[in-house]
Design a protein around this motif. Sequence first.
Motif, PDB file in Angstrom:
ATOM      1  N   MET A   1      23.883 -64.366  19.408  1.00 49.71           N
ATOM      2  CA  MET A   1      23.799 -62.927  19.650  1.00 49.71           C
ATOM      3  C   MET A   1      22.617 -62.276  18.933  1.00 49.71           C
ATOM      4  N   ARG A   2      21.860 -63.079  18.174  1.00 51.95           N
ATOM      5  CA  ARG A   2      20.660 -62.522  17.536  1.00 51.95           C
ATOM      6  C   ARG A   2      19.680 -62.034  18.598  1.00 51.95           C
ATOM      7  N   ARG A   3      19.603 -62.765  19.714  1.00 52.52           N
ATOM      8  CA  ARG A   3      18.710 -62.371  20.795  1.00 52.52           C
ATOM      9  C   ARG A   3      19.154 -61.041  21.409  1.00 52.52           C
ATOM     10  N   ALA A   4      20.453 -60.805  21.480  1.00 56.30           N
ATOM     11  CA  ALA A   4      20.960 -59.546  22.042  1.00 56.30           C
ATOM     12  C   ALA A   4      20.492 -58.364  21.199  1.00 56.30           C
ATOM     13  N   ARG A   5      20.570 -58.499  19.880  1.00 56.16           N
ATOM     14  CA  ARG A   5      20.095 -57.424  19.004  1.00 56.16           C
ATOM     15  C   ARG A   5      18.605 -57.186  19.221  1.00 56.16           C
ATOM     16  N   SER A   6      17.833 -58.264  19.273  1.00 50.94           N
ATOM     17  CA  SER A   6      16.388 -58.136  19.464  1.00 50.94           C
ATOM     18  C   SER A   6      16.055 -57.473  20.800  1.00 50.94           C
ATOM     19  N   ILE A  75      27.589 -45.837  17.529  1.00 54.29           N
ATOM     20  CA  ILE A  75      27.171 -44.434  17.442  1.00 54.29           C
ATOM     21  C   ILE A  75      25.724 -44.278  17.918  1.00 54.29           C
ATOM     22  N   LEU A  76      24.835 -45.167  17.454  1.00 58.80           N
ATOM     23  CA  LEU A  76      23.434 -45.086  17.845  1.00 58.80           C
ATOM     24  C   LEU A  76      23.252 -45.370  19.335  1.00 58.80           C
ATOM     25  N   ALA A  77      24.016 -46.323  19.851  1.00 64.63           N
ATOM     26  CA  ALA A  77      23.932 -46.622  21.285  1.00 64.63           C
ATOM     27  C   ALA A  77      24.410 -45.434  22.115  1.00 64.63           C
ATOM     28  N   ALA A  78      25.464 -44.757  21.658  1.00 64.98           N
ATOM     29  CA  ALA A  78      25.959 -43.578  22.372  1.00 64.98           C
ATOM     30  C   ALA A  78      24.924 -42.454  22.330  1.00 64.98           C
ATOM     31  N   LEU A  79      24.254 -42.282  21.192  1.00 67.43           N
ATOM     32  CA  LEU A  79      23.189 -41.272  21.092  1.00 67.43           C
ATOM     33  C   LEU A  79      22.025 -41.602  22.026  1.00 67.43           C
ATOM     34  N   ALA A  80      21.658 -42.884  22.078  1.00 65.58           N
ATOM     35  CA  ALA A  80      20.578 -43.298  22.975  1.00 65.58           C
ATOM     36  C   ALA A  80      20.957 -43.042  24.431  1.00 65.58           C
ATOM     37  N   LEU A  81      22.211 -43.281  24.758  1.00 64.99           N
ATOM     38  CA  LEU A  81      22.680 -43.029  26.127  1.00 64.99           C
ATOM     39  C   LEU A  81      22.626 -41.531  26.452  1.00 64.99           C
ATOM     40  N   ALA A  82      22.991 -40.710  25.478  1.00 70.67           N
ATOM     41  CA  ALA A  82      22.927 -39.258  25.677  1.00 70.67           C
ATOM     42  C   ALA A  82      21.485 -38.790  25.865  1.00 70.67           C
ATOM     43  N   LEU A 142      16.261 -47.123  29.154  1.00 69.88           N
ATOM     44  CA  LEU A 142      16.923 -46.745  27.902  1.00 69.88           C
ATOM     45  C   LEU A 142      18.438 -46.728  28.082  1.00 69.88           C
ATOM     46  N   ALA A 143      18.899 -46.183  29.192  1.00 73.73           N
ATOM     47  CA  ALA A 143      20.339 -46.174  29.466  1.00 73.73           C
ATOM     48  C   ALA A 143      20.869 -47.600  29.572  1.00 73.73           C
ATOM     49  N   ALA A 144      20.102 -48.488  30.208  1.00 73.85           N
ATOM     50  CA  ALA A 144      20.521 -49.889  30.321  1.00 73.85           C
ATOM     51  C   ALA A 144      20.570 -50.560  28.951  1.00 73.85           C
ATOM     52  N   ALA A 145      19.569 -50.296  28.095  1.00 71.20           N
ATOM     53  CA  ALA A 145      19.555 -50.877  26.743  1.00 71.20           C
ATOM     54  C   ALA A 145      20.715 -50.349  25.908  1.00 71.20           C
ATOM     55  N   ALA A 146      21.028 -49.064  26.052  1.00 75.92           N
ATOM     56  CA  ALA A 146      22.151 -48.479  25.313  1.00 75.92           C
ATOM     57  C   ALA A 146      23.473 -49.061  25.794  1.00 75.92           C
ATOM     58  N   ALA A 147      23.634 -49.218  27.113  1.00 76.53           N
ATOM     59  CA  ALA A 147      24.865 -49.815  27.648  1.00 76.53           C
ATOM     60  C   ALA A 147      24.982 -51.273  27.207  1.00 76.53           C
ATOM     61  N   PHE A 148      23.862 -51.998  27.212  1.00 76.71           N
ATOM     62  CA  PHE A 148      23.852 -53.391  26.742  1.00 76.71           C
ATOM     63  C   PHE A 148      24.281 -53.464  25.281  1.00 76.71           C
ATOM     64  N   THR A 149      23.804 -52.514  24.486  1.00 75.79           N
ATOM     65  CA  THR A 149      24.186 -52.465  23.063  1.00 75.79           C
ATOM     66  C   THR A 149      25.685 -52.208  22.916  1.00 75.79           C
ATOM     67  N   VAL A 151      28.019 -52.987  24.915  1.00 77.44           N
ATOM     68  CA  VAL A 151      28.786 -54.152  25.364  1.00 77.44           C
ATOM     69  C   VAL A 151      28.678 -55.318  24.384  1.00 77.44           C
ATOM     70  N   THR A 152      27.495 -55.507  23.798  1.00 77.89           N
ATOM     71  CA  THR A 152      27.272 -56.711  22.979  1.00 77.89           C
ATOM     72  C   THR A 152      27.304 -56.488  21.472  1.00 77.89           C
ATOM     73  N   ALA A 153      27.280 -55.262  21.001  1.00 77.00           N
ATOM     74  CA  ALA A 153      27.137 -54.983  19.560  1.00 77.00           C
ATOM     75  C   ALA A 153      28.223 -55.630  18.712  1.00 77.00           C
ATOM     76  N   ARG A 154      29.385 -55.767  19.261  1.00 75.48           N
ATOM     77  CA  ARG A 154      30.504 -56.335  18.493  1.00 75.48           C
ATOM     78  C   ARG A 154      30.250 -57.791  18.116  1.00 75.48           C
ATOM     79  N   ARG A 155      29.489 -58.486  18.949  1.00 78.29           N
ATOM     80  CA  ARG A 155      29.265 -59.914  18.718  1.00 78.29           C
ATOM     81  C   ARG A 155      27.959 -60.210  17.982  1.00 78.29           C
ATOM     82  N   TRP A 156      27.213 -59.168  17.604  1.00 77.53           N
ATOM     83  CA  TRP A 156      25.981 -59.407  16.873  1.00 77.53           C
ATOM     84  C   TRP A 156      26.298 -59.995  15.514  1.00 77.53           C
ATOM     85  N   GLN A 157      25.384 -60.799  15.009  1.00 79.30           N
ATOM     86  CA  GLN A 157      25.557 -61.351  13.666  1.00 79.30           C
ATOM     87  C   GLN A 157      25.400 -60.231  12.654  1.00 79.30           C
TER      88      GLN A 157
END
Length: 195
Positions: A1-6, A75-82, A142-149, A151-157
């Motif tokens: 999941m390091r790649r997901a964060r990047s 929180i940051l992903a939700a702000l980015a989506l907004a 940006l909306a896609a990156a925020a939605a991706f975050t 979905v995947t943020a829980r599994r990030w290292q």
Amino acid sequence: MRRARSLAVVGMLGVGAVSVISSTQTWIDVTLSDGAQQPLAVAGSDAIPVLTPLSLAVLALAAALSIVGPVMRYILAALALAIAGIVGVATAQLLFTMPVSATAATVAEATGISGGDAAADLVASMALTPWPAVTLLAQILLAAAAAFTLVTARRWQGSAGRKYRTAAEAPADGSRPHDAIDSWDDLSRGDDPTA
């Protein structure tokens, strides 16, 4: 999941950079009815005043996303989506309806005549450049990156920010080895670290 964060961080940084650049570019070329030969150039920041500050906020969000813990990621992903929603809707509205009000500040500065109706009477024609479309595409990304975050943020290292945690967050049982920073902390409290 390091790649997901990047991917999330780089995606948001890229969108923020494109949006900041876009805010300085000409979005609308305005021809006035007074017979002036040279069209007026309306920058993105004049057409949509919130573009520059929100684009800078995206850059800050992306930088913070690289070091924060699990709760702040959401929180940051939700702000980015907004932000993507706010800028995206404003850009789409300008792109599809081309309101004269988007040119009012530039027309008023060039002619000295202010007021929505007076400025609108001076505008003979308007032509869009590609920058509003580029900005709208960036907001979709940006909306896609925020939605991706989201979905995947829980599994990030674990975050890189763990080295910045305070001593209060350290394990209470002393299970980790005593290091040089702990020795300095002992000195600050007046304890002899060599004892």
